[in-house]
Design a protein around this motif. Structure first.
Motif, PDB file in Angstrom:
ATOM      1  N   ALA A 402       0.875  -1.284  -0.062  1.00  0.00           N
ATOM      2  CA  ALA A 402       0.103  -0.148  -0.052  1.00  0.00           C
ATOM      3  C   ALA A 402       0.798   1.275   0.047  1.00  0.00           C
ATOM      4  N   THR A 403       0.237   2.297  -0.567  1.00  0.00           N
ATOM      5  CA  THR A 403       1.174   3.527  -0.519  1.00  0.00           C
ATOM      6  C   THR A 403       0.107   4.653  -0.807  1.00  0.00           C
ATOM      7  N   SER A 404       0.667   5.808  -0.860  1.00  0.00           N
ATOM      8  CA  SER A 404      -0.258   7.171  -1.013  1.00  0.00           C
ATOM      9  C   SER A 404      -0.538   7.147  -2.578  1.00  0.00           C
ATOM     10  N   TRP A 405      -1.609   7.827  -2.810  1.00  0.00           N
ATOM     11  CA  TRP A 405      -2.283   8.038  -4.196  1.00  0.00           C
ATOM     12  C   TRP A 405      -1.020   8.376  -5.279  1.00  0.00           C
ATOM     13  N   SER A 406      -0.304   9.306  -4.820  1.00  0.00           N
ATOM     14  CA  SER A 406       0.641   9.935  -5.761  1.00  0.00           C
ATOM     15  C   SER A 406       1.889   8.969  -6.354  1.00  0.00           C
ATOM     16  N   TYR A 440      -8.265   4.177   0.336  1.00  0.00           N
ATOM     17  CA  TYR A 440      -8.528   5.024   1.410  1.00  0.00           C
ATOM     18  C   TYR A 440      -8.450   6.406   0.809  1.00  0.00           C
ATOM     19  N   THR A 442      -6.360   8.600   1.633  1.00  0.00           N
ATOM     20  CA  THR A 442      -5.049   8.925   1.427  1.00  0.00           C
ATOM     21  C   THR A 442      -3.822   8.050   0.383  1.00  0.00           C
ATOM     22  N   GLY A 443      -4.558   6.959   0.149  1.00  0.00           N
ATOM     23  CA  GLY A 443      -3.792   6.103  -0.589  1.00  0.00           C
ATOM     24  C   GLY A 443      -4.538   4.762  -0.907  1.00  0.00           C
ATOM     25  N   SER A 444      -3.584   3.777  -1.475  1.00  0.00           N
ATOM     26  CA  SER A 444      -4.355   2.532  -1.774  1.00  0.00           C
ATOM     27  C   SER A 444      -3.707   1.405  -1.698  1.00  0.00           C
ATOM     28  N   GLY A 480       8.581   2.966  -1.680  1.00  0.00           N
ATOM     29  CA  GLY A 480       7.556   3.556  -0.617  1.00  0.00           C
ATOM     30  C   GLY A 480       6.373   2.731  -0.345  1.00  0.00           C
ATOM     31  N   GLY A 481       6.299   1.389  -0.584  1.00  0.00           N
ATOM     32  CA  GLY A 481       5.270   0.702  -0.172  1.00  0.00           C
ATOM     33  C   GLY A 481       5.500  -0.182   1.085  1.00  0.00           C
ATOM     34  N   THR A 482       4.559  -0.594   1.761  1.00  0.00           N
ATOM     35  CA  THR A 482       4.722  -1.228   3.089  1.00  0.00           C
ATOM     36  C   THR A 482       4.816  -2.572   2.632  1.00  0.00           C
ATOM     37  N   ILE A 483       5.593  -3.319   3.450  1.00  0.00           N
ATOM     38  CA  ILE A 483       5.943  -4.679   3.012  1.00  0.00           C
ATOM     39  C   ILE A 483       4.449  -5.799   3.043  1.00  0.00           C
ATOM     40  N   HIS A 485       0.081  -4.927   3.074  1.00  0.00           N
ATOM     41  CA  HIS A 485      -1.180  -4.222   3.758  1.00  0.00           C
ATOM     42  C   HIS A 485      -1.860  -5.065   4.302  1.00  0.00           C
TER      43      HIS A 485
ATOM     44  N   GLU B 153      -3.445  15.611  -4.243  1.00  0.00           N
ATOM     45  CA  GLU B 153      -3.754  14.286  -4.419  1.00  0.00           C
ATOM     46  C   GLU B 153      -3.855  13.191  -3.162  1.00  0.00           C
ATOM     47  N   ASP B 154      -3.113  13.494  -2.319  1.00  0.00           N
ATOM     48  CA  ASP B 154      -2.987  12.208  -1.417  1.00  0.00           C
ATOM     49  C   ASP B 154      -3.463  12.810   0.079  1.00  0.00           C
ATOM     50  N   PHE B 231       1.853   5.447   5.228  1.00  0.00           N
ATOM     51  CA  PHE B 231       1.078   4.282   4.460  1.00  0.00           C
ATOM     52  C   PHE B 231      -0.402   4.666   4.860  1.00  0.00           C
TER      53      PHE B 231
END
Lengths: 528, 528
Positions: A402-406, A440, A442-444, A480-483, A485, B153-154, B231
């Motif tokens: 998972a990470t922020s939208w951007s 979410y 803030t992200g996906s 920038g992703g979590t290992i 979600h 965006e985020d 995240f």
């Protein structure tokens, strides 16, 4: 009866349609069906138990085999090949907290370690037995499945933590309620397992993640009993519920859990929409979730996943008709499919659908009838397809982050590229496709499936899988992703945890867990 | 300039109307205005600093006095009486994380302890200096107030953690956004303070509690820097953000915080409704929150609070007119006032209002124009009234807790009875009234105000307050309430923490915090 060497019930199977197999053969090469070990062969490899007898503990070889592994791809390899490196020395089935405490004493006296076991559906090694000197006692919580109490006024229900998804929902439905937590493993996984691994349900957008649903309970730890009161909120320092969430069997054994329940929805709808391209679709989904429209699910496939899902559906004629219609509506080969769920009162559902369809329409989204219901019907089916693919010589696994939208485009490209290239040096192609299953404001998350050919033997298959998993994990950590979600840490994500938490953060988690389990009795080698 | 011996800005005061004073005199007896110490007197009691000079550290007596205490009732007593038991030996104003780290080294070398200081608005002793052998360095974060980044965006913004409520909202409003976190202390409290004390804003029903808004940041701890990635969600074991939330200055100094932001609402409304009695009103509010109607606030006064607020309003003629009108609508002397807030798009606001008014109407609720706006205008004013009451010889304080809906009546009665009876042996009456300020699907907080006569001197006033506070806290612990829903632990709630967390839970929190601050450099005597 559950299948002993793969996902699900032994009586249920979804064979791979020939059309699907033909597509896979074309994309990544023909599979060679492996020779699976028989149950009798594997049972003959179960060594004698090292545990002393105890009335709560079974040392039957088949019981031990059936609790030796979870449902990760490496688990599938060892079970199918029959080369299981270690089995629990016994499996206990306690009926209450007192029996759990008795098992702690027994294990201490026997110099054994304990592995808590819910539904055994972990895909990252949570319940696996590693070879070692200490005897291993797996503690199945399947007898802790009672509904202890339900308060309609408080919207709270307390269950034994070993209750499975279907039993929990049946008990609530009979009283007009639902938890609304439907992970893909729903049919076999348990409430306690959801909590200690921070599981997410397919409709978490509407009902909340397990963190939002878990409000209290009781945990037996080697150092003592922990009672978590069900306050609606509290400001008394760090929240002990957050220590339990994600503790992955290292803190104690959750025996009871109190959860927030919702009335059964008056209406529940799932719609499929197609967007002309990924940019439109991703923007629409982001705006939908950021708008606060009360939806229960948004699940968006990339153009690649959309095309592959259609190609793999095994219904080429239907797909041609669908593609023709979509093409007339402006959706061509870059089309992305969104499944949108909405649950609640008639009024809420109508209003939310209206808002959502309006917003989607402004981004070129068009609704396709029936496909939403089709998704619903198959919502828990994907894991069964792994069995079917294996039997034709292909491996299927998933990774998720998972990470922020951007950062979604960058991370998505990095993970997919890493997987596509991971077996190049072996001359193997990999089929890779992704959807966003949990979104979410803030992200996906990103949920990526990869399909590859099995190797000539278990070792080669494992090596291929490991190359793929490592490449994807490295890409997440670097971009920038979590290992994880939604799958947790277990053994498979453990090497990547320090990069995410920092050495100091990891040390704090260890110290915290160590207070509850000072001698390391529980679930060795998992999480931290 | 802030008032040095009470709440708020020195230039702002809301004197007690004579009509209000008359009501208080009638209910609990006339107050005797105490003699307050002058600033000069108190400054003359500030001892020499025990800290060596440092360019970041001020040892000015007035700076030290102004950072010696928070805004609890005991703080008011010591500041007004001029009998401040201890002052920080110096106050530092770091500008960045590097300077925070430099202060850790400096404090270590000087054998000093550090107290992190945000807005100094704690009402439970978080920032207080206790007498002791080690020099105390208070670290004010007021220079860490920059907006570092904002991503539309985020939906994320990153601020220096020392930013105050108004500055934060100004910075966001200029870009079309809001955090939506408005605790009663909003004008003076800070983002970092909100996070490390688990603060709740008045509109948390709509915008979420600070737990839901805080998504990442940076913390400097004596053992090293902790980076919390933003995240949207993660399943990688216990969440380090949850270690920071409620850490109350014992884990480190939060230097940066990333928060989830929302677009400024198109519309925002606050309505006042009256219900015929407490049972109707409580049921209506519970059903409203359980219905999921997108409201931003529900704040319900008991009949006692409703009557007392009207009586204390200082406008007896207006109240008579209002009571006459309400009586015609079926709301008599048991009437309960609800303030209902709704924010969002025009469409959302209209639809939510429509649903809410319909549901309220079915429970006998009637809307009274203008009072909702009046509440909004005075939303941050209550703490100022404490100054005014003190000056007329009365003490005003609040206690707060939370519990499940079904336990609200029992806990409410227990807390109110405990407060009403706490000074009986001194022949003193106590005016007690309650509202529900934060409601959840599963339960509610209870926010109880108590007013009593100040004693003949600081000791007697403190003894009265302590008897009241102890009685209320004991009632909470005995009747299923958390010891704090929104004020935190600090020093005042610390004796009650073990009952809530258990000895083992408390020990785990200590172990976790100890990893970050192994030598106990930070905020001694607070939280655990």
């Amino acid at each position: 009866m559950r299948r002993w060497n793969g996902w699900g019930l032994a009586a249920v199977s979804y064979p791979l349609p020939d059309a699907t197999a033909a597509v896979l053969a074309e994309r990544i090469g023909p599979g060679t069906p492996p020779r699976d070990a028989s149950l009798a062969e594997v049972l003959s490899s179960v060594p004698p138990s090292r545990l002393p007898p105890h009335p709560l503990v079974s040392t039957e070889p088949e019981v031990r085999l059936r609790h030796a592994r979870g449902q990760s791809f490496p688990d599938l390899i060892v079970l199918r090949s029959g080369r299981v490196p270690a089995f629990p020395d016994g499996v206990a089935f306690p009926r209450d907290a007192e029996e759990v405490r008795a098992l702690f004493s027994y294990a201490r006296d026997a110099g054994a370690r304990l592995i808590p076991y819910g539904g055994g559906t972990s895909v990252v090694g949570h319940v696996n037995v590693a070879p070692g000197d200490a005897p291993i006692l797996t503690v199945s919580l399947e007898r802790l499945q009672q509904l202890h109490s339900l308060s309609a006024e408080d919207r709270l229900a307390t269950f034994g933590a070993g209750v499975s998804g279907p039993r929990l929902e049946d008990a609530l439905r009979a009283r007009g309620y639902t938890l609304g937590h439907f992970p893909q493993s729903f049919e076999l996984s348990t409430l306690g397992g959801w909590i200690v691994t921070r599981s997410r349900g397919q409709q978490s957008l509407g009902y909340g993640r397990i963190e939002n649903l878990f409000v209290g309970g009781r945990l037996e730890s080697p150092a003592g009993t922990v009672v978590l009161p069900s306050f609606p909120a509290s400001a008394t320092g760090p929240d002990l519920r957050e220590f339990v969430l994600g503790s992955e069997g290292r803190m104690g054994i959750l025996t009871e859990a109190t959860v927030r329940i919702s009335p059964l929805p008056e209406r529940e709808e799932f719609h499929a929409l197609f967007f002309p391209d990924w940019e439109c679709a991703r923007t629409a989904v982001r705006e939908l979730v950021q708008s606060g429209t009360p939806l229960s699910m948004l699940r968006l496939s990339t153009p690649q996943e959309t095309a592959i899902n259609l190609a793999l559906s095994g219904h080429p004629r239907m797909v041609r008709v669908l593609s023709g219609s979509l093409s007339l509506l402006g959706v061509g080969s870059d089309g992305c499919m969104l499944v949108l769920g909405v649950s609640g009162s008639r009024r809420t559902v109508e209003s939310a659908q209206h808002t959502a369809m309006g917003l989607a329409g402004r981004h070129g989204g068009v609704r396709v009838p029936l496909l939403g219901q089709k998704w619903l019907k198959g919502r828990f089916r994907a894991p069964y397809l792994r069995n079917a693919a294996w039997e034709r010589g292909w491996g299927v696994d998933t990774v998720e982050t998972a990470t922020s939208w951007s950062n979604v485009p960058r991370l998505l490209a990095a993970v997919e590229d890493a997987l596509r290239g991971a077996l190049v040096d072996q001359g193997e192609r990999v089929l890779v496709f992704t959807h966003l299953s949990h979104v979410y404001a803030t992200g996906s998350n990103l949920y990526t499936t990869f399909i590859f050919r099995l190797g000539k033997d278990a070792e080669e298959t494992h090596a291929r899988w490991l190359a793929l998993k490592t490449a994807a994990s490295r890409a997440m950590a670097a971009h920038g992703g979590t290992i994880s979600h939604q799958h947790g840490v277990g053994t498979d994500h453990r090497p990547w945890l320090e990069a995410e938490k920092g050495a100091l953060g990891l040390s704090a988690i260890r110290q915290m867990l160590g207070t509850f389990d000072p001698s390391g009795l529980l679930n060795p080698g998992k999480l931290v």
